[in-house]
Design an enzyme around this catalytic site. Sequence first.
Site, PDB file in Angstrom:
ATOM      1  N   TYR A 101       0.852  -1.256   0.104  1.00 13.23           N
ATOM      2  CA  TYR A 101      -0.006   0.078  -0.037  1.00 13.23           C
ATOM      3  C   TYR A 101       0.996   1.204   0.063  1.00 13.23           C
ATOM      4  O   TYR A 101       1.279   1.659   0.952  1.00 13.23           O
ATOM      5  CB  TYR A 101      -0.949  -0.028   1.195  1.00 13.23           C
ATOM      6  CG  TYR A 101      -1.804   1.331   1.249  1.00 13.23           C
ATOM      7  CD1 TYR A 101      -2.489   1.760   0.365  1.00 13.23           C
ATOM      8  CD2 TYR A 101      -1.708   1.975   2.613  1.00 13.23           C
ATOM      9  CE1 TYR A 101      -3.207   2.806   0.546  1.00 13.23           C
ATOM     10  CE2 TYR A 101      -2.755   3.014   2.883  1.00 13.23           C
ATOM     11  CZ  TYR A 101      -3.427   3.380   1.783  1.00 13.23           C
ATOM     12  OH  TYR A 101      -4.052   4.666   1.849  1.00 13.23           O
ATOM     13  N   ASP A 149      -2.309  -1.334  -3.914  1.00 16.09           N
ATOM     14  CA  ASP A 149      -2.500   0.091  -4.310  1.00 16.09           C
ATOM     15  C   ASP A 149      -1.310   0.976  -4.377  1.00 16.09           C
ATOM     16  O   ASP A 149      -0.878   1.379  -3.315  1.00 16.09           O
ATOM     17  CB  ASP A 149      -3.555   0.617  -3.271  1.00 16.09           C
ATOM     18  CG  ASP A 149      -3.981   2.085  -3.515  1.00 16.09           C
ATOM     19  OD1 ASP A 149      -3.596   2.797  -4.374  1.00 16.09           O
ATOM     20  OD2 ASP A 149      -4.783   2.745  -2.866  1.00 16.09           O
TER      21      ASP A 149
END
Length: 645
Positions: A156, A195
């Site tokens: 992330y 992400d």
Amino acid sequence: MPLRITTWNVNGIRNPFGYQPWRENRTFQAMFDVLEADIVVMQETKIQRKDLRDDMVLVPGWDVFFSLPKYKKGYSGVAIYTRSSKCCPIRAEEGITGVLCPPNSSTKFRDLPADQQIGGYPTPGQLSASIDEPTLDSEGRCVVLEFPAFVLIGVYSPATRDETRTEFRQGYIDAIDVRVRNLVAMGKQVFLCGDLNIIRSELDTAGLAEWLRKEAMTLDTFISTPSRRFFNQLLFGGRVIGERDEGREEPILWDLCREFHPARTGMYTCWETRKNARPGNFGSRIDYVLCSSAIKDWFIDSNIQEGLLGSDHCPVYATINDMVNLEGAKVYVEDVMNPPGMFRDGKRLREWSPKDHLPTSAKLIPEFDRRQSIRDMFFKNSTPAAKTSSPSTPANNQDTGGPVGAVFDKEPADISLKDSIPPASQPLNRAAASTTLTTTTPSNTAPATSRKSPLPKRQAESSTASGRPPKKGKAALNRENSTKAASGLAQSSLKGFFKPKTPTPGDSPANRSDSTGDSTPTLAPAPMSAAMALNRGPWGGALSSEPASESDALAERSISDSATEKVFDPIEAKESWSKLLGKRVVPKCEHGDECQMLVTKKAGINCGRSFFMCAHPLGPSGDKETGTEFRCATFIWSSDWSGRR
């Protein structure tokens, strides 16, 4: 069967359960079934260690690995769930740089023996000195799993919120690039997903032309920003303006979604919630599934799942074929996604077991490790308590087959006490334990008449003078429990509740009495199959597909042997319970008459609940001709009523 890897920024690990289709069955197992995934990589879990719950960690058939923020609460976080029947990692680490330590260890991952390392850690000089490595890994942004086939990195990446985070963001992106390139240089294959918070090109965001016009920026300038420049130098087919940076001369990863959909527009994975941009598909693609060259041909599909709600992001997946090409030979994907010896030619050679847990598995967290199930409580045999010096100790004759819900996490310091307690993995018998503990000291082995009062002298004198019985101390209570256990009146185990009592010669109801002289009533025991029914379905089939263990077979055999001693009539047992519970007495209202039972039909939380109400009308308005009735105030929920008015 193909193997699917799904990455999803869930914006809070429980957030999806507020949306369809997740709200119908609020379990992670049901969620993974809908995703049809075998590996699920979640970002932005926003949870702390103390907030982890059973349903998050103890998911049947799944293992899980967490990376949680060290300082900030409810922030960031990454979790990777793996389906144990399909894939089982051989190594697992937290953090991208390798400076964190395994649980219950002070040795960093990068300092472990070579056979325990995943490898590829940044070397001195490869990262900027402006941000130290422990700081980069302090926010819970990466979990790394190694399978025999490849190294899976779930990340992330930090977003660009303000100028204060620019340096941290660039430092983390550099760490990802260095780790991936080092692993590929070692000869390992890499699958990077998560992400990344990076828009790759103008095809991956909506309204870019208008934004560039407002910012007075050219497309080349947009593509050349540090984060996009790093990303495009990492990818095959990435657009790089000018010469490549030193150490990044060659691309090493493939963008799988774009490879399967090279010209697709509107393939966005994130939408701004405040503007409600998702219905109009005004978003960006910042979630990716990337792989190195040697395993690119393994994948048969990759796409986004924009129709699945539950977050401001949507899931993105990549699917590996059931057979893959490895060193010129076709092998089953299960053979290269599990430790050696677990699969061969796609067939399982041995079952997955808790021994296959890696040290970083969340199931080994003390709060969740070695949890007992109700099935184990009824059927798991325990080792008998250790014999004491006295051969006539009642504890030696106690039945230790019954369980008790207490489990000792720490062993007592007293050696004699420690020896008398069974291991934590075995159920503990309260009656046997209390008897054993009281018989280990010399004072407890003396006759009852020679024992001194446990009360202080002054307290004993005052109790005798006032005529009140003295209060019982712990020692006295232990002696009473020991006496009860020795006499056989105490229930020694939970299994003994279901096991029928075999009458002894001369043991009649008139002869059985307690210390007060009252006869002890005896209920008709329930059928022995009732205990076994906890482990079986309504038609006698086993609820679990797991093979029965040896201890289970012995327990069922002992139950069946006891059941042959007497045939129980279910009608007789039902009548016995009816006599015990009795018939509910209808309450009376203030008029002295029995109330009538009504059922709530109005929609709401009380719909379907029954209640008692006075049958008398109140006042002259209770005229049957008008159809109006008002009753007195006696109102009792029958489901809450305990028999008191």
